[in-house]
Design a protein around this motif. Structure first.
Motif, PDB file in Angstrom:
ATOM      1  N   ARG A  13       0.438  -1.485  -0.176  1.00  0.00           N
ATOM      2  CA  ARG A  13       0.009   0.084   0.141  1.00  0.00           C
ATOM      3  C   ARG A  13       0.864   1.122  -0.046  1.00  0.00           C
ATOM      4  N   ARG A  14       1.712   0.693   0.726  1.00  0.00           N
ATOM      5  CA  ARG A  14       2.513   2.089   0.361  1.00  0.00           C
ATOM      6  C   ARG A  14       3.295   2.322  -0.413  1.00  0.00           C
ATOM      7  N   ASP A  17       1.222   3.739  -2.928  1.00  0.00           N
ATOM      8  CA  ASP A  17       0.789   5.328  -2.318  1.00  0.00           C
ATOM      9  C   ASP A  17       2.114   6.287  -3.071  1.00  0.00           C
ATOM     10  N   LEU A  18       2.672   6.193  -2.909  1.00  0.00           N
ATOM     11  CA  LEU A  18       4.141   6.663  -3.677  1.00  0.00           C
ATOM     12  C   LEU A  18       3.710   7.163  -4.876  1.00  0.00           C
ATOM     13  N   TYR A  76      12.683   2.353  -0.982  1.00  0.00           N
ATOM     14  CA  TYR A  76      11.395   3.657  -0.809  1.00  0.00           C
ATOM     15  C   TYR A  76      11.300   4.732   0.511  1.00  0.00           C
ATOM     16  N   GLY A  78       9.733   6.211   3.233  1.00  0.00           N
ATOM     17  CA  GLY A  78       8.863   5.839   4.315  1.00  0.00           C
ATOM     18  C   GLY A  78       9.482   4.643   4.768  1.00  0.00           C
ATOM     19  N   LYS A  79      10.411   3.466   3.650  1.00  0.00           N
ATOM     20  CA  LYS A  79      10.514   2.078   4.159  1.00  0.00           C
ATOM     21  C   LYS A  79      11.538   2.665   5.483  1.00  0.00           C
ATOM     22  N   ASN A  89      14.318   3.965   9.485  1.00  0.00           N
ATOM     23  CA  ASN A  89      13.450   4.940   8.460  1.00  0.00           C
ATOM     24  C   ASN A  89      14.197   5.453   7.283  1.00  0.00           C
ATOM     25  N   ARG A 101      11.732   8.705  -5.707  1.00  0.00           N
ATOM     26  CA  ARG A 101      10.822   7.966  -4.501  1.00  0.00           C
ATOM     27  C   ARG A 101      10.969   6.414  -4.200  1.00  0.00           C
ATOM     28  N   SER A 102      12.168   5.872  -4.981  1.00  0.00           N
ATOM     29  CA  SER A 102      12.864   4.575  -4.793  1.00  0.00           C
ATOM     30  C   SER A 102      14.378   4.931  -5.890  1.00  0.00           C
TER      31      SER A 102
END
Length: 134
Positions: A13-14, A17-18, A76, A78-79, A89, A101-102
């Motif tokens: 889900r994260r 959303d990213l 990514y 927030g991982k 984090n 983003r990743s």
């Protein structure tokens, strides 16, 4: 996979959303030929990754082994990464001058560790005359 075939792809889900992917969106999955692997890895590898931790002591040796344990792994924003009791984090990922983003942590990726538990305390000393004047 046939171009007309409908295949289900599952994402966290994260991550969805990213990248602003919703349910039943059309996505393209491309297999990368083995001969193009090194070129593609260079293009998607992260140059700089900022990692934050809180209420922990992390030595330089721990930082070294932390980076080694996540070589060639995808991260990514927030991982949450965990290694040997160190919980972190991922905050900022950069490739060149651009935030991304990743990306993949490679041998050339520079990890920056930031402590979220550092605090600044300001001590202001005032005389009674200054207090009365205010």
């Amino acid at each position: 996979i046939k171009s007309s075939a409908r295949t289900k792809v599952s994402l966290l889900r994260r991550v969805a959303d990213l990248y602003q992917i919703t349910g039943f969106d059309t996505v393209t999955v491309t297999q990368i030929p083995r001969r193009d692997g090194p070129f593609v890895q260079q293009q998607i590898s992260a140059d700089f990754v900022t990692i934050t931790f809180k209420d922990q002591f992390v030595s330089r040796g721990d930082m070294f082994y932390f980076q080694r344990s996540f070589l060639n792994s995808w991260v990514y924003e927030g991982k949450r990464l965990s290694f040997n009791g160190i919980r972190t984090n991922t905050k900022v990922i950069r490739h060149g001058d651009h935030p991304i983003r990743s990306g993949i942590i490679s041998e050339d990726t520079k990890l920056t560790f930031r402590s979220r538990s550092a605090r600044i305390i300001w001590l202001v000393q005032m005389s009674s005359e200054m207090w009365d004047f205010a």
